[in-house]
Design a protein around this motif. Structure first.
Motif, PDB file in Angstrom:
ATOM      1  N   TYR A 158       0.796  -1.183  -0.033  1.00 48.53           N
ATOM      2  CA  TYR A 158      -0.006   0.205   0.098  1.00 48.53           C
ATOM      3  C   TYR A 158       0.734   1.072  -0.024  1.00 48.53           C
ATOM      4  CZ  TYR A 158      -3.023   3.493   1.677  1.00 48.53           C
ATOM      5  OH  TYR A 158      -4.024   4.713   1.634  1.00 48.53           O
ATOM      6  N   VAL A 159       1.816   1.002   0.957  1.00 53.15           N
ATOM      7  CA  VAL A 159       2.911   2.544   0.804  1.00 53.15           C
ATOM      8  C   VAL A 159       3.391   2.558  -0.568  1.00 53.15           C
ATOM      9  CG1 VAL A 159       4.911   3.075   2.017  1.00 53.15           C
ATOM     10  CG2 VAL A 159       3.290   2.310   3.324  1.00 53.15           C
ATOM     11  N   THR A 160       4.035   1.676  -1.063  1.00 49.05           N
ATOM     12  CA  THR A 160       4.631   1.554  -2.489  1.00 49.05           C
ATOM     13  C   THR A 160       3.616   2.401  -3.537  1.00 49.05           C
ATOM     14  OG1 THR A 160       6.153  -0.212  -1.933  1.00 49.05           O
ATOM     15  CG2 THR A 160       5.888   0.338  -4.369  1.00 49.05           C
ATOM     16  N   LYS A 161       2.300   1.736  -3.429  1.00 45.88           N
ATOM     17  CA  LYS A 161       1.428   2.238  -4.394  1.00 45.88           C
ATOM     18  C   LYS A 161       1.028   3.704  -4.029  1.00 45.88           C
ATOM     19  CE  LYS A 161      -3.335   2.022  -4.045  1.00 45.88           C
ATOM     20  NZ  LYS A 161      -4.731   1.313  -3.871  1.00 45.88           N
ATOM     21  N   ARG A 162       0.638   4.081  -2.948  1.00 45.84           N
ATOM     22  CA  ARG A 162       0.528   5.560  -2.610  1.00 45.84           C
ATOM     23  C   ARG A 162       1.768   6.538  -2.859  1.00 45.84           C
ATOM     24  NH1 ARG A 162      -4.562   6.897  -2.251  1.00 45.84           N
ATOM     25  NH2 ARG A 162      -4.528   8.148  -0.674  1.00 45.84           N
ATOM     26  N   THR A 163       3.021   5.863  -2.639  1.00 42.54           N
ATOM     27  CA  THR A 163       4.231   6.766  -3.088  1.00 42.54           C
ATOM     28  C   THR A 163       4.324   6.833  -4.649  1.00 42.54           C
ATOM     29  OG1 THR A 163       5.149   5.722  -1.310  1.00 42.54           O
ATOM     30  CG2 THR A 163       6.704   6.862  -2.785  1.00 42.54           C
ATOM     31  N   THR A 164       3.836   6.017  -5.336  1.00 43.51           N
ATOM     32  CA  THR A 164       4.025   5.914  -6.683  1.00 43.51           C
ATOM     33  C   THR A 164       2.727   7.175  -7.132  1.00 43.51           C
ATOM     34  OG1 THR A 164       2.736   4.213  -7.046  1.00 43.51           O
ATOM     35  CG2 THR A 164       4.986   3.895  -7.158  1.00 43.51           C
ATOM     36  N   GLN A 165       1.918   7.313  -6.505  1.00 41.52           N
ATOM     37  CA  GLN A 165       0.789   8.092  -6.793  1.00 41.52           C
ATOM     38  C   GLN A 165       1.023   9.409  -6.443  1.00 41.52           C
ATOM     39  OE1 GLN A 165      -2.680   6.406  -4.802  1.00 41.52           O
ATOM     40  NE2 GLN A 165      -3.227   4.883  -6.204  1.00 41.52           N
ATOM     41  N   GLY A 166       2.245   9.528  -5.754  1.00 37.04           N
ATOM     42  CA  GLY A 166       2.653  10.955  -5.396  1.00 37.04           C
ATOM     43  C   GLY A 166       2.535  11.658  -3.833  1.00 37.04           C
ATOM     44  N   LEU A 167       1.785  10.615  -3.091  1.00 37.73           N
ATOM     45  CA  LEU A 167       1.830  10.966  -1.829  1.00 37.73           C
ATOM     46  C   LEU A 167       3.125  10.919  -0.984  1.00 37.73           C
ATOM     47  CD1 LEU A 167      -1.164  10.632  -2.455  1.00 37.73           C
ATOM     48  CD2 LEU A 167      -1.490   9.753  -0.159  1.00 37.73           C
ATOM     49  N   SER A 168       3.413  11.930  -0.070  1.00 37.18           N
ATOM     50  CA  SER A 168       4.527  11.737   0.534  1.00 37.18           C
ATOM     51  C   SER A 168       4.395  10.929   1.688  1.00 37.18           C
ATOM     52  CB  SER A 168       4.675  13.411   1.000  1.00 37.18           C
ATOM     53  OG  SER A 168       3.663  13.591   2.333  1.00 37.18           O
ATOM     54  N   ILE A 173       1.263   8.100   5.866  1.00 41.79           N
ATOM     55  CA  ILE A 173       0.972   7.510   7.352  1.00 41.79           C
ATOM     56  C   ILE A 173      -0.420   8.018   7.618  1.00 41.79           C
ATOM     57  CG2 ILE A 173       1.850   7.869   9.586  1.00 41.79           C
ATOM     58  CD1 ILE A 173       4.653   7.818   8.548  1.00 41.79           C
ATOM     59  N   ARG A 174      -0.911   9.292   7.272  1.00 43.26           N
ATOM     60  CA  ARG A 174      -2.196   9.858   7.789  1.00 43.26           C
ATOM     61  C   ARG A 174      -3.014   8.934   7.253  1.00 43.26           C
ATOM     62  NH1 ARG A 174      -5.769  11.668   4.887  1.00 43.26           N
ATOM     63  NH2 ARG A 174      -4.672  12.095   3.128  1.00 43.26           N
ATOM     64  N   CYS A 175      -3.110   8.501   5.697  1.00 42.82           N
ATOM     65  CA  CYS A 175      -3.991   7.614   5.245  1.00 42.82           C
ATOM     66  C   CYS A 175      -4.079   6.125   6.229  1.00 42.82           C
ATOM     67  CB  CYS A 175      -3.735   7.294   4.012  1.00 42.82           C
ATOM     68  SG  CYS A 175      -4.154   8.648   2.914  1.00 42.82           S
ATOM     69  N   LEU A 176      -2.903   5.663   6.387  1.00 41.81           N
ATOM     70  CA  LEU A 176      -2.701   4.370   7.203  1.00 41.81           C
ATOM     71  C   LEU A 176      -3.491   4.529   8.667  1.00 41.81           C
ATOM     72  CD1 LEU A 176       0.792   3.270   6.504  1.00 41.81           C
ATOM     73  CD2 LEU A 176      -1.359   2.026   6.008  1.00 41.81           C
ATOM     74  N   LYS A 177      -3.290   5.733   9.255  1.00 41.70           N
ATOM     75  CA  LYS A 177      -3.969   6.124  10.526  1.00 41.70           C
ATOM     76  C   LYS A 177      -5.417   5.957  10.415  1.00 41.70           C
ATOM     77  CE  LYS A 177      -0.177   8.798  12.869  1.00 41.70           C
ATOM     78  NZ  LYS A 177       0.156  10.016  13.264  1.00 41.70           N
ATOM     79  N   ARG A 178      -5.799   6.588   9.384  1.00 44.25           N
ATOM     80  CA  ARG A 178      -7.423   6.556   9.288  1.00 44.25           C
ATOM     81  C   ARG A 178      -7.919   5.274   8.796  1.00 44.25           C
ATOM     82  NH1 ARG A 178     -11.955   6.818  10.038  1.00 44.25           N
ATOM     83  NH2 ARG A 178     -13.376   8.328   9.059  1.00 44.25           N
ATOM     84  N   TYR A 179      -7.064   4.369   8.112  1.00 40.77           N
ATOM     85  CA  TYR A 179      -7.551   3.012   7.919  1.00 40.77           C
ATOM     86  C   TYR A 179      -7.496   2.210   9.197  1.00 40.77           C
ATOM     87  CZ  TYR A 179      -7.559  -1.964   6.576  1.00 40.77           C
ATOM     88  OH  TYR A 179      -7.813  -3.128   6.343  1.00 40.77           O
ATOM     89  N   ILE A 180      -6.422   2.400  10.104  1.00 41.58           N
ATOM     90  CA  ILE A 180      -6.482   1.632  11.338  1.00 41.58           C
ATOM     91  C   ILE A 180      -7.575   2.093  12.112  1.00 41.58           C
ATOM     92  CG2 ILE A 180      -4.896   1.682  13.473  1.00 41.58           C
ATOM     93  CD1 ILE A 180      -2.577   1.822  11.408  1.00 41.58           C
ATOM     94  N   VAL A 181      -8.004   3.248  12.362  1.00 34.45           N
ATOM     95  CA  VAL A 181      -9.047   3.497  13.128  1.00 34.45           C
ATOM     96  C   VAL A 181     -10.511   2.835  12.517  1.00 34.45           C
ATOM     97  CG1 VAL A 181     -10.704   5.659  13.478  1.00 34.45           C
ATOM     98  CG2 VAL A 181      -8.270   5.878  13.647  1.00 34.45           C
ATOM     99  N   ARG A 182     -10.625   2.539  11.212  1.00 28.66           N
ATOM    100  CA  ARG A 182     -11.568   2.206  10.636  1.00 28.66           C
ATOM    101  C   ARG A 182     -11.625   0.582  11.077  1.00 28.66           C
ATOM    102  NH1 ARG A 182     -10.749   3.395   5.464  1.00 28.66           N
ATOM    103  NH2 ARG A 182     -11.995   5.237   5.844  1.00 28.66           N
ATOM    104  N   GLU A 183     -10.361   0.190  11.053  1.00 30.19           N
ATOM    105  CA  GLU A 183     -10.212  -1.448  11.456  1.00 30.19           C
ATOM    106  C   GLU A 183     -10.561  -1.532  12.850  1.00 30.19           C
ATOM    107  OE1 GLU A 183      -6.915  -4.786  10.778  1.00 30.19           O
ATOM    108  OE2 GLU A 183      -6.431  -2.894  10.365  1.00 30.19           O
ATOM    109  N   ILE A 184     -10.139  -0.706  13.836  1.00 37.94           N
ATOM    110  CA  ILE A 184     -10.651  -0.832  15.109  1.00 37.94           C
ATOM    111  C   ILE A 184     -11.866  -0.701  15.434  1.00 37.94           C
ATOM    112  CG2 ILE A 184      -9.977   0.485  17.402  1.00 37.94           C
ATOM    113  CD1 ILE A 184      -7.226   1.261  16.472  1.00 37.94           C
ATOM    114  N   HIS A 185     -12.593   0.235  14.621  1.00 40.56           N
ATOM    115  CA  HIS A 185     -14.056   0.696  15.038  1.00 40.56           C
ATOM    116  C   HIS A 185     -15.023  -0.333  14.349  1.00 40.56           C
ATOM    117  CE1 HIS A 185     -17.902   2.889  14.936  1.00 40.56           C
ATOM    118  NE2 HIS A 185     -17.470   3.271  16.309  1.00 40.56           N
ATOM    119  N   SER A 186     -14.512  -1.109  13.411  1.00 40.34           N
ATOM    120  CA  SER A 186     -15.329  -1.913  12.492  1.00 40.34           C
ATOM    121  C   SER A 186     -15.985  -2.831  13.574  1.00 40.34           C
ATOM    122  CB  SER A 186     -14.497  -2.487  11.358  1.00 40.34           C
ATOM    123  OG  SER A 186     -15.423  -3.683  10.841  1.00 40.34           O
TER     124      SER A 186
END
Length: 197
Positions: A158-168, A173-186
């Motif tokens: 996922y990090v490789t994919k987002r880096t190739t899309q131009g994200l820093s 990491i911001r996107c990963l944190k939001r995903y982790i919150v979704r996983e915790i709350h699911s």
């Protein structure tokens, strides 16, 4: 202190940190020569090493007590990749301090400072982290994200994919944190609380 110790003492103190702590704790100290720089440095190193060993024992005891309590209270959280007893304990503490703020996944993200805030200007479309909320919970999410980036193949892809899309790296990491919150709350990861007797 080892780096600035007298040469005669510094040459004897080599090796990994755990070995150095044991070596420093075992240093013989001559209390009658406390004005001698070598003896004063030995006394200081021995005192610091003794304190490090005592604190390490306290941390290990706290971890032994915390691990079963977290596993019993929130087994779904404890089972997630990258979530150890310290991180799970912090997330449970944050949730316990703010039960009225756990209405939804978005509310949990705001509570953990992981909700994206639009920070776009002109043609730039980007988001930044919310600086409000519980910073300790955000640090726990950051620890999970870093652990997954290091050890989880799906997260690395996922990090490789987002880096190739131009994200820093920060944005990823911001996107990963939001995903982790979704996983915790699911709901699929959130059974009824199993409170201790």
């Amino acid at each position: 202190m080892i780096a600035s110790a007298p040469d005669a003492l510094r040459q004897d103190l080599t090796g990994p940190a755990a070995t150095l702590v044991d070596q420093c704790a075992a240093l013989p100290v001559d209390e009658t020569r406390h004005t001698d720089p070598v003896e004063a440095t030995k006394a200081a190193l021995a005192a610091i090493a003794t304190r490090v060993k005592a604190l390490t024992a306290e941390i290990n005891q706290a971890d032994r007590r915390l691990r079963p309590a977290v596993a019993r209270t929130a087994p779904h959280l404890h089972a997630l990749h990258g979530v150890g007893p310290d991180v799970a304990g912090q997330l449970l503490t944050t949730a316990g301090d703010n039960p009225d703020r756990l209405r939804s996944e978005a509310a949990l993200a705001h509570l953990c400072s992981a909700a994206p805030i639009p920070a776009s200007s002109g043609r730039t479309n980007r988001h930044r982290l919310n600086r409000g909320g519980d910073r300790a919970a955000n640090n726990a999410l950051h620890t999970i994200a870093l652990t997954r980036m290091r050890h989880d193949p799906r997260t690395r892809a996922y990090v490789t994919k987002r880096t190739t899309q131009g994200l820093s790296k920060k944005e990823t990491i911001r996107c990963l944190k939001r995903y982790i919150v979704r996983e915790i709350h699911s709901p699929s990861h959130r059974p009824e609380p199993n409170w201790p007797d």
